[in-house]
Design an enzyme around this catalytic site. Sequence first.
Site, PDB file in Angstrom:
ATOM      1  N   ASP A   1       0.123  -3.949  -6.961  1.00  0.00           N
ATOM      2  CA  ASP A   1      -0.476  -4.510  -5.761  1.00  0.00           C
ATOM      3  C   ASP A   1      -1.796  -5.187  -6.150  1.00  0.00           C
ATOM      4  O   ASP A   1      -2.253  -5.064  -7.283  1.00  0.00           O
ATOM      5  CB  ASP A   1      -0.665  -3.444  -4.683  1.00  0.00           C
ATOM      6  CG  ASP A   1      -1.571  -2.309  -5.122  1.00  0.00           C
ATOM      7  OD1 ASP A   1      -2.272  -2.454  -6.133  1.00  0.00           O
ATOM      8  OD2 ASP A   1      -1.576  -1.268  -4.444  1.00  0.00           O
TER       9      ASP A   1
ATOM     10  N   ASP B   1       7.865   0.572  -1.345  1.00  0.00           N
ATOM     11  CA  ASP B   1       7.114   1.531  -2.150  1.00  0.00           C
ATOM     12  C   ASP B   1       6.436   2.504  -1.202  1.00  0.00           C
ATOM     13  O   ASP B   1       6.132   2.158  -0.061  1.00  0.00           O
ATOM     14  CB  ASP B   1       6.054   0.833  -3.007  1.00  0.00           C
ATOM     15  CG  ASP B   1       4.805   0.513  -2.191  1.00  0.00           C
ATOM     16  OD1 ASP B   1       3.844   1.297  -2.232  1.00  0.00           O
ATOM     17  OD2 ASP B   1       4.800  -0.512  -1.472  1.00  0.00           O
TER      18      ASP B   1
END
EC number: 2.4.2.29
Length: 384
Positions: free
Chosen positions: A98, A273
Amino acid sequence: MSSSEGDLPNHFELLGTDGAARTGRLTTPHGVVRTPAFMPVGTAGAMKGVHWRDVRDAGADIVLGNTYHLMLRPGAERIAALGGLQRFTGWGGPMLTDSGGFQVMSLSALRKVTEQAVTFRSHIDGARIELSPERAVEVQRLLNSDIAMQLDECVRLPAGPDDIERAMLLSLRWAERCRRAFETAPAGYMLFGIVQGGDVPDLRVASARALVDIGFHGYAIGGLAVGEPQAVMLQMIEATAPVLPANRPRYLMGVGTPDDLLESVKRGIDMFDCVLPTRNGRHGVAYTRFGPVNLRNARHVDDARPLDEESPWPPARSYARAYLHHLIKAGEALGATLLSEINIAYFQQLMAGMREAIAHGRFSEFYERTKADWARGDIAAHVS
């Protein structure tokens, strides 16, 4: 398809659909990812209490690393010098990172967002750090993740529409800068744009269309699973997914429970996720075919049954609930490790079941059976 997107090679192959549900294959420099896919979260380059070997054996094709934590410790430049995140960790397979934006917004009380960048204080040593879209891409390239994410501003819900729109528009401008910064990345590596817009469907659609015009290898839906009801999250998916290109992967960030995964795949999402399998495992909760089981509860103290005698994951069928209860109550690290493994394996089994069902045109049947099993587990838990 926009001309911008047309310039980007596509590493995603859509293999089959069943209603809105999709199954496909995403090819990365470090291996193939089967979708729908659930990415276990290795925040700081490790899965808490779980060996990478077990994550792989449980069926995970891809894992997630956290840019914010890794850039602060041990540092992106150091990881690059040691061969990149795959070699540094020993995972070796596909990794997504991320951008760090969510952690900056959620963990750092001392932060300032400007057009140029977000500045914040490290939670480790208080050092002042600036994270611009360009630096976010640079850090992720140093980490050598297969899939990098654009830097965005994530607004916590509930929020006012003006604040949601301001953050969404800033995220779009940052998306353009990330796209330009990523142009020098080697072939095969990917950058995903992130749809923002809070709980306002029109803003979600506007964000998605603008990102498609910029052009990315894949598209994420961000800013959900931050406390809003599931119905709101699903409404935002239903508004957004049809706007995204059918031939590119769709990633719902930070989600979620098994029910969230099932409902989101039903609506066309490919990737997920969440820290839930490992975090809840450390707190004594096991996910099973028949719903979650809280092993801290005293009713398990004499229960000789395994969690699921038919589970393909050996610890789920070989350890007595009484033993798992004992480990958790005694604070033994093995308890947290076993439940984390069991949960990662269950989430992967759920995704594998969905992939197979979609491929054979039986997703609705799988959906109904899975929901019925979860409901039956809740009933059994109340009766026992």
